[in-house]
Each structure stands twice: as structure tokens, then as C-alpha cells.
Design a protein around this motif. Structure first.
Motif: not given
Length: 282
Positions: A231-240, A264-273, A275-282
Motif C-alpha cells: 500500500a505504501d509503494v502504491r501510494r508513493v507511485d501514485d504521487a510520483l 521544486d517538482l524535480l526535487s519532489a520527484i527525486s525524493l519520491l523515487a 522513497q519508492k526504492e527504499q520501500l521495495k527493498r524491505r
């Protein structure tokens, strides 16, 4: 000629009868009765002879009277006809006057003080300070209090000619507080091993409870961790996805982003990307 049979049980008191018989008792005046013994809206009152509620026959007529009734309630065996049956009644007050008298009586009754004597519980003598703190005091504190009292009390200490402290006096020669402190110090010293053991057992039990709760929480979390992670990965993916669409819009009439908004958008996109990689490694 028909014979009259004897009644076995008392009958129900009817509210209207056609009997012309009239009791020889004097006319009953309603105003002389107590307000709670009369019910004018329902045309009934307490018969002064048998002390039971009896309906008034034809209350609005020129000669109202009590209906024939027995001295006992309906269904009682061996009924006895009340001598107050067919007694004339004089209704000389209205329903409003009767209700006003009833309210006045209730007000006076509610304002009375109770005559019941309430006994106060006897007061017990207060325990001494040493008895109050004795249960929550350890052996070291009790020993220090005893030593401080002995050094400051002239009765509980033995001193030389110059007044210097030599030693503590015998317990029999001490004052009341000194004897209590000495007994408290001896008592806490005797119970010190058991107290320490109880404290250690309590701490061990608390640690075990905390460890068990922690393990239970981990087991419960392990059952739902995978679903929560998805659910966290799907939420981050939707925001990205939404941010990427805002950055690369395909509409001709869409507002153009400034350099600062694009950064600002590029910075937010990189931050979400990230976060998505960290969630997939769990």
C-alpha cells in the motif's frame, strides 16, 4: 318472591348506580377532607368509614353520594357491606381549588426537615508518622533517620561533660520517637532481604511482560507488513505519477511552469523515487 343470595366475594365498585337508598350518616363535605384523600378529576375519595377509595355516584347531580361498596378490595372473601355506602357527598370546591390545596400540601411536605438522627462515625486516632512512612521506607533510610535523631536528641544519646556525642543510649532509656525509630530501623533491616527479592521479582516480571508484548506486536505486524508495504509503494507511485504529469503536461492551454516551480517538482520527484526504492527493498 325472589330470595337474595349471600355474596361470597366482594364485587367491583361500579361508578354509577340507580339505587335510591341514602345512608343515615351525615353529609360528607369534600372541603373537610385532606387533599390527598380526594381525586376530583376522577370523582372518587377515601371513605372515612372503611378507608378505601370509593367512586362518587353522579358527581354533577344535585345529590351525589358514595356508591355501595364493601370494606375490602375486589375479590376478597366474606365481604362486608360498608356502612358508608350511599352516603351523601357535598362537593363544595372546584377542581382548581382542590389542585391548589394539593400543591400547597406537597410544597410544605417537601420543605420539612427529616427527623431521622444520623449518627456520625467515630473518629479513630491518627497513626504516628513512623507508622505511616514505615511501609514505604527501606532499611538505609530508616537507619539514617535513627542516627540523625540520636545525634540531635539529648535523651536518646550519651554525651560527655563537654556535650560531645559518645554513643546511642539503650532503647529503654530513649524517648517515644527514638524508640519508634529504633524499632523501625530493626524492622526494616530484618525485612530488607525479602523486600529486595520482591523488588527484583517485580522488575523481572515487568521485563518479561514488556518482552512478551513486544514479541506479540512483532508477530501481529509480520502478518500485515507485506500488505502495508504494498500500500505504501502504491501510494508513493501514485504521487510520483501525478508529479510527472504536472511536469510533462500535454495540454496546449496548460499553464507554463516557472524555473522555480520546475525545480521544486524535480526535487519532489527525486525524493519520491528514492522513497519508492527504499520501500521495495524491505
Amino acid at each position: 318472591m325472589p330470595t337474595r343470595t349471600r355474596e361470597v366475594v366482594s364485587r367491583e365498585r361500579s361508578r354509577r348506580v340507580r339505587s335510591r337508598a341514602v345512608s343515615t350518616l351525615p353529609i360528607l363535605v369534600v372541603s373537610t377532607l385532606k387533599p390527598h384523600e380526594v381525586d376530583l378529576p376522577y370523582s372518587s375519595l377515601v371513605c372515612p368509614t372503611c378507608r378505601t377509595w370509593v367512586p362518587i355516584n353522579a358527581p354533577h347531580s344535585s345529590r351525589p353520594k358514595l356508591v355501595p361498596h364493601h370494606t375490602e378490595t375486589e375479590g376478597s372473601e366474606d365481604p362486608v357491606r360498608c356502612s358508608g355506602s350511599n352516603r351523601l357527598v357535598s362537593i363544595n370546591i372546584s377542581a382548581d381549588q382542590w389542585f391548589a390545596r394539593l400543591e400547597e400540601g406537597l410544597t410544605q411536605t417537601d420543605g420539612r426537615r427529616s427527623t431521622r438522627v444520623l449518627r456520625k462515625p467515630g473518629t479513630r486516632p491518627a497513626p504516628a508518622v513512623m507508622q505511616i512512612v514505615g511501609g514505604a521506607m527501606d532499611d538505609r533510610t530508616a537507619r539514617k533517620l535513627d542516627q540523625a535523631h540520636v545525634r540531635g536528641c539529648s535523651t536518646c544519646s550519651v554525651r560527655d561533660a563537654k556535650g560531645e556525642f559518645l554513643r546511642a543510649a539503650d532503647i529503654s532509656a530513649r524517648c517515644a520517637d527514638g524508640r519508634r525509630l529504633a524499632q523501625l530501623a530493626a524492622h526494616t533491616k530484618r525485612l530488607a532481604p525479602a523486600r529486595r527479592k520482591a523488588e527484583m521479582d517485580g522488575e523481572d516480571w515487568s521485563d518479561r511482560c514488556e518482552q512478551g508484548q513486544r514479541l506479540l506486536h512483532e508477530q501481529q505486524w509480520a502478518q500485515h507488513a507485506e500488505k502495508v508495504n504494498k500500500a505504501d509503494v502504491r501510494r508513493v507511485d501514485d504521487a510520483l505519477t501525478a508529479l510527472v504529469q504536472m511536469l510533462n503536461t500535454h495540454k496546449a492551454d496548460a499553464p507554463q511552469l516557472t524555473a522555480w516551480e520546475r525545480a521544486d517538482l524535480l526535487s519532489a520527484i527525486s525524493l519520491l523515487a528514492t522513497q519508492k526504492e527504499q520501500l521495495k527493498r524491505r
